[in-house]
Design an enzyme around this catalytic site. Sequence first.
Site, PDB file in Angstrom:
ATOM      1  N   ASP A  47      46.914  -2.651  30.330  1.00  0.00           N
ATOM      2  CA  ASP A  47      45.788  -3.393  29.102  1.00  0.00           C
ATOM      3  C   ASP A  47      45.687  -5.048  30.271  1.00  0.00           C
ATOM      4  O   ASP A  47      46.436  -5.654  30.550  1.00  0.00           O
ATOM      5  CB  ASP A  47      45.901  -3.871  28.106  1.00  0.00           C
ATOM      6  CG  ASP A  47      44.840  -4.798  27.307  1.00  0.00           C
ATOM      7  OD1 ASP A  47      43.678  -4.110  27.649  1.00  0.00           O
ATOM      8  OD2 ASP A  47      44.654  -5.510  26.858  1.00  0.00           O
ATOM      9  N   GLU A  51      44.291  -1.129  33.707  1.00  0.00           N
ATOM     10  CA  GLU A  51      42.695  -1.434  32.740  1.00  0.00           C
ATOM     11  C   GLU A  51      42.986  -2.167  34.332  1.00  0.00           C
ATOM     12  O   GLU A  51      43.551  -3.766  33.569  1.00  0.00           O
ATOM     13  CB  GLU A  51      42.584  -2.072  32.328  1.00  0.00           C
ATOM     14  CG  GLU A  51      41.329  -2.352  31.762  1.00  0.00           C
ATOM     15  CD  GLU A  51      41.199  -3.449  30.258  1.00  0.00           C
ATOM     16  OE1 GLU A  51      39.863  -3.356  29.966  1.00  0.00           O
ATOM     17  OE2 GLU A  51      41.397  -3.952  30.172  1.00  0.00           O
TER      18      GLU A  51
END
Length: 484
Positions: free
Chosen positions: A233, A263
């Site tokens: 993340d 991400e």
Amino acid sequence: MDDNFVMMQAFEWTTPSDGNYYTFLKDNAKNIKESGIDALWLPPMCKGTSKDDVGYGIYDLRDLGEFDQKSTVRTKYGTKDELLECIKVLHENNIKVYGDVVLNHKAGADYTEKFKAIMVDQNDRTKDVSGELEIEGWTGFEFSGRNNKYSDFKWHYYHFSGIDFDNSSKTKAVYRILGNGKYWSNEVSNENGNYDYLMNADIDHSHPDVENEIFKWIDWYLDTTRIDGIRFDALKHIDYGFIDKLSRHIMQKKQGDFYLLGEYWQNDESSMSKYLDNTDWRIDLFDVVLHFNMSKASKSNGTYDMRKIFDNTLVKQKPLNAVTFVDNHDSQPGQSLESWVDDWFKEIAYALILFRKDGYPCIFAGDYYGINSEELKNQKKSMIDNMIKVRKKFAYGNQDDYFDNQQVIGWVRRGDINSSKLVVIISIGDSAQKQMFVGEEEADEIYVDLSGHNNHEIKIDENGNGLFEVGPGQVSYWVNKKFI
Ligand code: CA
């Protein structure tokens, strides 16, 4: 990645917080595999700020739904036992499992601490807007409900680089925590001057105790869950030198048999490519540019130039490191990065990720099962199941592109010896036709549309060309009838 693998992001923002989600996935494992989905990206497994936390408000890395902390034993998705049982059953059904790992920040501290900090400009975090202050921040993490099980590490203000609230003056602002040699990481996105700080208590990965604890944690996490891959993340906000070192450690531990993706949320292929280079091409990235292109096209009223749909995308520039996706938990309506691909365009968008030669496609549970709110609920399972079936049966071989018209594009997958060619035609305007070449050997063969939009047949001419058809604002996917 194996040929024509398909991944699914197994959750959306409003997935019910009844604690039954791991059980739901476990009970559906057989069906998921039969639908052609080979891997699931599970939501963050660690205890968040409450039982309703999606998982990105991460509290305790070592609590996978096992301890009574934050007024709950389970996470939003279930208990640790249910998680491990879910992973076991997914594995029995030959489904890979990717864990969502949140290492940028921590939330829901147990107590405040007093320390020195400087307030910085929200829009340029390299700019100080105060002198040295003593503030009171939520940075003390004790995990008393866990009682030192798995680790006795406690987090304090010096393990963090920033915070966004001074509890003593009740001021909301970005504060940079002071300490010997402490500063924002320089190896992060330079948006807002320096984008190390995103939210909550920002972890300082340059602190040796933090590095030591996270490396120990990742070994524990991988051994405990036995997952097959990780989705990192918020990489834009984390020191890439740290992630480079951590990812190298993981790949060594797993002897290369592991999958990493991340991400990096920036609508800019060159930033993503730089990141791939900085982490030695070990981590695939989501193709954020393609997502934005599709979102824009879907809201353009037919004026988007479809010849440019893949322009500046990661899948075009770095095809071996791109995970293509349509939407996710952040882009869905009402969420922080809302940039939804409108409904009429969804089938076109899935064709653009499932029928192309390049990219590892990721289906979104919010499309597949629908979003868990009445007005948005629009399940596309049968449509996507059909498209995955087409991908697995027919989307092989090189592709010949016909990106020659602003509203109408198409391509031909040449197939392999066991499969038909696959001819895809998309129109974001009126009904249209496009002549495409499928091969002289296909002369007089009959092609049918597996999308179900056209129920008549097309005959290939003596030169191997077909005049393929598509309805208004639709996609059709044609194959040789004798192969179905
Ligand atoms: Ca950070």
